[in-house]
Enzyme design. Structure first.
Site, PDB file in Angstrom:
ATOM      1  N   ASP A 238       0.857  -1.181   0.000  1.00 40.01           N
ATOM      2  CA  ASP A 238       0.000   0.000   0.000  1.00 40.01           C
ATOM      3  C   ASP A 238       0.897   1.236   0.000  1.00 40.01           C
ATOM      4  O   ASP A 238       1.137   1.857   1.037  1.00 40.01           O
ATOM      5  CB  ASP A 238      -0.896  -0.025   1.245  1.00 40.01           C
TER       6      ASP A 238
ATOM      7  N   GLU B  92      -7.135   4.404  -8.276  1.00 44.86           N
ATOM      8  CA  GLU B  92      -8.384   4.918  -7.694  1.00 44.86           C
ATOM      9  C   GLU B  92      -9.060   5.947  -8.581  1.00 44.86           C
ATOM     10  O   GLU B  92      -8.408   6.795  -9.205  1.00 44.86           O
ATOM     11  CB  GLU B  92      -8.091   5.521  -6.327  1.00 44.86           C
TER      12      GLU B  92
ATOM     13  N   LYS C 174     -10.185   1.225  -8.400  1.00 44.59           N
ATOM     14  CA  LYS C 174     -10.556   1.390  -6.998  1.00 44.59           C
ATOM     15  C   LYS C 174     -11.721   2.377  -6.892  1.00 44.59           C
ATOM     16  O   LYS C 174     -11.607   3.529  -7.306  1.00 44.59           O
ATOM     17  CB  LYS C 174      -9.329   1.896  -6.226  1.00 44.59           C
TER      18      LYS C 174
ATOM     19  N   THR D 266     -13.443  -0.005  -2.183  1.00 44.70           N
ATOM     20  CA  THR D 266     -12.766   0.482  -0.988  1.00 44.70           C
ATOM     21  C   THR D 266     -13.747   1.243  -0.092  1.00 44.70           C
ATOM     22  O   THR D 266     -14.944   1.310  -0.381  1.00 44.70           O
ATOM     23  CB  THR D 266     -11.568   1.364  -1.391  1.00 44.70           C
TER      24      THR D 266
ATOM     25  N   PHE E  67     -11.921  -1.801   5.740  1.00 44.93           N
ATOM     26  CA  PHE E  67     -10.992  -0.946   6.483  1.00 44.93           C
ATOM     27  C   PHE E  67     -10.943  -1.364   7.949  1.00 44.93           C
ATOM     28  O   PHE E  67     -11.678  -0.834   8.789  1.00 44.93           O
ATOM     29  CB  PHE E  67     -11.408   0.514   6.339  1.00 44.93           C
TER      30      PHE E  67
END
Length: 266
Positions: free
Chosen positions: A20, A99, A135, A159, A181
């Protein structure tokens, strides 16, 4: 070999490790299979002198795009994101997540258009769509967009996922991968309940475990990638999950603490 390095190697035996970060050197060190980025990570990496060439290239390449104002800026940003993604794919053997604009989180049509645009840039540069995950925020509108994109062979990473109903909706939409998350769920519970949680009772860990068991029980193909970790204990508790995305910066900090717990399982 340090204990923490040994733990990372043990983790790789049961879970796909995903970096990440937008820092290429970190990826080379940890040798993940996949990598995921977001605009804040790319911004941090782009500010480093060694990566300035990727920003300069996007600006130079898009000078003749014919776009002006905010549309030109948006176009350059998209190409910067893809430039970083392409460099990452030179390092990792698997996939990179790129993303979409967060402002499109409640705009199904806009999200679909942006995803197609990003995939188009990758494909113009001879990168197969199979190596890219788009994403998208797991809002209702985002999930509907992902459902359409998956039918087109554009695979998605959903996400900002905090709940079991979101996970079920993603699976029923045929989404390729979700990113619950873990740490942010823990943050909410700690603030609301005014207490700390041991890793085994961590609400974020328990949420991902519930999703994992549900997907496997009912045969959903959607993969689960635990994300947003707050400590190494969360990671070791979720060893055995399909994928775990780990920030090299956070891993380094955790190593310094010398946590000596062996890798566990779901």
């Amino acid at each position: 070999m340090t204990n923490s390095t040994s733990q990372l190697e043990q983790l790789k035996q049961v879970t796909v490790v995903v970096a990440d970060t937008g820092d290429f050197e970190s990826m080379k060190q940890y040798q993940p299979r996949d990598a995921t980025t977001n605009p804040s990570l790319i911004l941090a990496a782009a500010a480093k002198p060694e990566y300035a060439y990727l920003v300069d290239k996007a600006i130079a390449d898009r000078k003749s795009s014919g776009l002006t104002g905010s549309k030109q800026i948006e176009d350059i940003i998209d190409h910067i994101l893809v430039n970083f993604g392409m460099e990452i794919l030179k390092i990792v053997p698997g996939r990179v997540s790129t993303e979409t604009d967060a402002r499109l989180s409640f705009d199904t049509v806009g999200t679909i258009a942006k995803a197609r645009q990003l995939i188009g840039i990758y494909e113009k540069n001879d990168i197969s769509r199979e190596r890219v995950l788009i994403k998208i925020a797991s809002t209702w509108e985002g999930i509907r967009a992902a459902e359409t994109l998956e039918r087109e062979g554009i695979h998605c990473n959903l996400t900002l996922l905090f709940s079991f109903p979101q996970a079920v909706a993603c699976a029923e939409a045929g989404v390729r991968l979700i990113s619950p998350f873990v740490g942010r769920i823990l943050d909410w519970y700690k603030a609301a309940m005014k207490r700390d949680y041991a890793p085994a009772e961590d609400p974020g860990v328990q949420s991902v475990t519930k999703i994992f068991q549900y997907y496997k029980k009912f045969g959903y193909k959607t993969q689960i990638m635990g994300a947003s970790f707050r400590n190494k204990g969360e990671i070791t508790e979720l060893a055995g999950c399909d994928l775990l995305t780990i920030s090299p910066a956070r891993s380094t900090a955790d190593e310094a603490r010398r946590e000596r717990r062996e890798v566990g399982g779901l």
